[in-house]
Write an enzyme that holds these catalytic residues in place. Structure first.
Site, PDB file in Angstrom:
ATOM      1  N   HIS A   2       0.817  -1.215   0.000  1.00 57.12           N
ATOM      2  CA  HIS A   2       0.000   0.000   0.000  1.00 57.12           C
ATOM      3  C   HIS A   2       0.848   1.261   0.000  1.00 57.12           C
ATOM      4  CE1 HIS A   2       0.098   1.079   4.407  1.00 57.12           C
ATOM      5  NE2 HIS A   2       0.191  -0.215   4.602  1.00 57.12           N
ATOM      6  N   ASP A   6       5.738   2.014   6.863  1.00 57.25           N
ATOM      7  CA  ASP A   6       4.435   1.366   6.658  1.00 57.25           C
ATOM      8  C   ASP A   6       3.668   2.185   5.635  1.00 57.25           C
ATOM      9  OD1 ASP A   6       2.014   0.138   6.798  1.00 57.25           O
ATOM     10  OD2 ASP A   6       1.633   0.572   8.903  1.00 57.25           O
ATOM     11  N   GLU A  28      -5.218   1.886   2.367  1.00 54.03           N
ATOM     12  CA  GLU A  28      -5.138   0.696   3.229  1.00 54.03           C
ATOM     13  C   GLU A  28      -5.406   1.045   4.675  1.00 54.03           C
ATOM     14  OE1 GLU A  28      -3.148  -2.339   5.839  1.00 54.03           O
ATOM     15  OE2 GLU A  28      -2.830  -0.181   5.735  1.00 54.03           O
ATOM     16  N   GLU A  29      -4.891   2.193   5.101  1.00 53.54           N
ATOM     17  CA  GLU A  29      -4.907   2.537   6.532  1.00 53.54           C
ATOM     18  C   GLU A  29      -6.304   2.848   7.073  1.00 53.54           C
ATOM     19  OE1 GLU A  29      -2.532   2.004   8.446  1.00 53.54           O
ATOM     20  OE2 GLU A  29      -0.660   2.136   7.321  1.00 53.54           O
ATOM     21  N   HIS A  89       3.700   3.745  12.553  1.00 56.93           N
ATOM     22  CA  HIS A  89       2.671   4.775  12.730  1.00 56.93           C
ATOM     23  C   HIS A  89       3.157   5.944  13.598  1.00 56.93           C
ATOM     24  CE1 HIS A  89      -1.054   2.317  11.293  1.00 56.93           C
ATOM     25  NE2 HIS A  89       0.014   2.063  10.587  1.00 56.93           N
TER      26      HIS A  89
HETATM   27 CO    CO Z   1       0.672  -1.129   6.485  1.00 56.57          CO
END
Ligand code: CO
Length: 361
Positions: free
Chosen positions: A65, A181, A213-214, A324
């Protein structure tokens, strides 16, 4: 820095909060357009690069992603401060007193999430005072709502990205940056496609950069319906639990010990024949792998595996510390080994092997 480090740097530095993946998509297109057999986007913004013009099946979908967690302007106060909505799972203490960039239609505007000065908080409350993200605001130096709207071009709905720059450390073995990420997965997807372009595999490979995605794996859902995969491989950032404060009951990966294989997370179970196939390939080429069992977490493999009538799917991760947040850390050797492993997996996914993986008789 070598070419791969520069790609990782560009992807980490690119601003791409959920729903605003354009700068990341541009990098993926720039990297893959010259070496693949065609590129397209779906109606939500995911980008799909195809290799194997002549070979129609089996179709292998390799996804990562492009979006990162961030904020979104909710409204502007009369004094010119920005109230915001979270985009994705951010802890309150990852949001406060950080540098941010508001991505307006006329370009980026720097800002900072303000912090209440400790001097005004009574001594007995200082160590327990906790600020909720709903109480926070972004200070962009505007003098009023009109000033923010007119001089700075800020509008509700504008995305806000972490302002944090890539930096190699630990003598070049580790890379510090935002958005690993899942930019580390995007970079791995690009590098696997590059390897496969130089020596074709016995299948059609779809390298996909997904969006959103998140906030619930939204782009992977639509992209899977465009690709219609026979096998799904998702590339993600794993949770490195090799620092103080973690137990193996929470997460099991460590930096520098190779690619991770997810055996359980909150969104999916892998196909176990595919797990064994991946472990066999890793053993065969001498790459150590790590296993990850998480109670929570969600990833795009979940949407790939339940598209159409179901798809054997696995999630392979590059261990990452401090997901994150403005600053997370990966190991270059883990990245390189993940690329080598996934390249070899795809090369071995011929029609007969895929048929066996898809057979439940
Ligand atoms: Co991810």
């Amino acid at each position: 820095m070598d070419r791969v480090a520069k790609l990782l740097e560009a992807l980490s530095n690119a601003y791409g909060p959920t729903g605003f993946e354009g700068p990341v998509r541009d990098i993926v297109r720039h990297e893959l357009e010259p070496i693949t057999d065609g590129m397209e986007t779906d109606g939500l913004g995911s980008i799909i690069a195809k290799l194997g013009r002549k070979t129609k099946t089996p179709r292998v979908m390799l996804a990562a992603h492009m979006d990162e967690v961030g904020l979104l302007v909710k409204h502007i106060t009369p004094e010119g401060y920005l109230r915001f909505q979270l985009l994705g799972g951010l802890l309150d203490y990852a949001v406060i007193n950080q540098r941010w960039v508001v991505l307006t239609r006329n370009g980026p505007v720097p800002g900072v999430t303000g912090l209440k000065s400790p001097h005004t908080i009574p001594m007995d409350k200082r160590n327990t005072a906790m600020f909720k993200w709903q109480e926070m605001f972004v200070d962009v130096g505007a003098t009023s709502r009109e000033d923010a709207e007119e001089r700075l071009s800020i509008r509700p709905g504008d995305p806000i990205a972490a302002d944090s720059k890539f930096m190699p450390f630990a003598g070049g073995k580790h890379y510090l940056g935002k958005a690993w990420d899942d930019r580390v997965g995007v970079a791995a997807m690009v590098e696997v496609m590059r390897n496969l372009a130089s020596k074709p595999s016995p299948n059609a490979v779809y390298g996909v950069g997904t969006v959103q995605e998140e906030v619930g794996l939204r782009g992977a859902q639509t992209a899977s319906y465009q690709v219609k995969p026979d096998i799904g491989i998702n590339l993600e950032s794993g949770i490195a639990a090799d620092h103080p404060g973690f137990t193996p009951e929470e997460a099991q990966e460590a930096l520098g010990k190779g690619p991770g294989i997810f055996l359980h997370d909150g969104s999916m179970l892998p196909n176990l024949k595919l797990r064994d196939f991946v472990v066999d390939v890793a053993n065969d080429i001498g790459i150590a792998v790590q296993f990850e069992v998480l109670s929570g977490y969600g990833e795009d493999g979940a949407e790939m595996q339940r598209s159409y009538s179901g798809v054997p799917t696995i999630n392979i991760s590059v261990p990452t510390r401090y997901l994150h947040g403005h600053n997370s850390v990966i190991s270059r050797s883990d990245f390189d080994q993940t690329v080598t492993l996934v390249t070899e997996i795809v090369r071995r996914l011929d029609a007969e092997t895929v048929e066996k993986l898809r057979n439940f008789d």
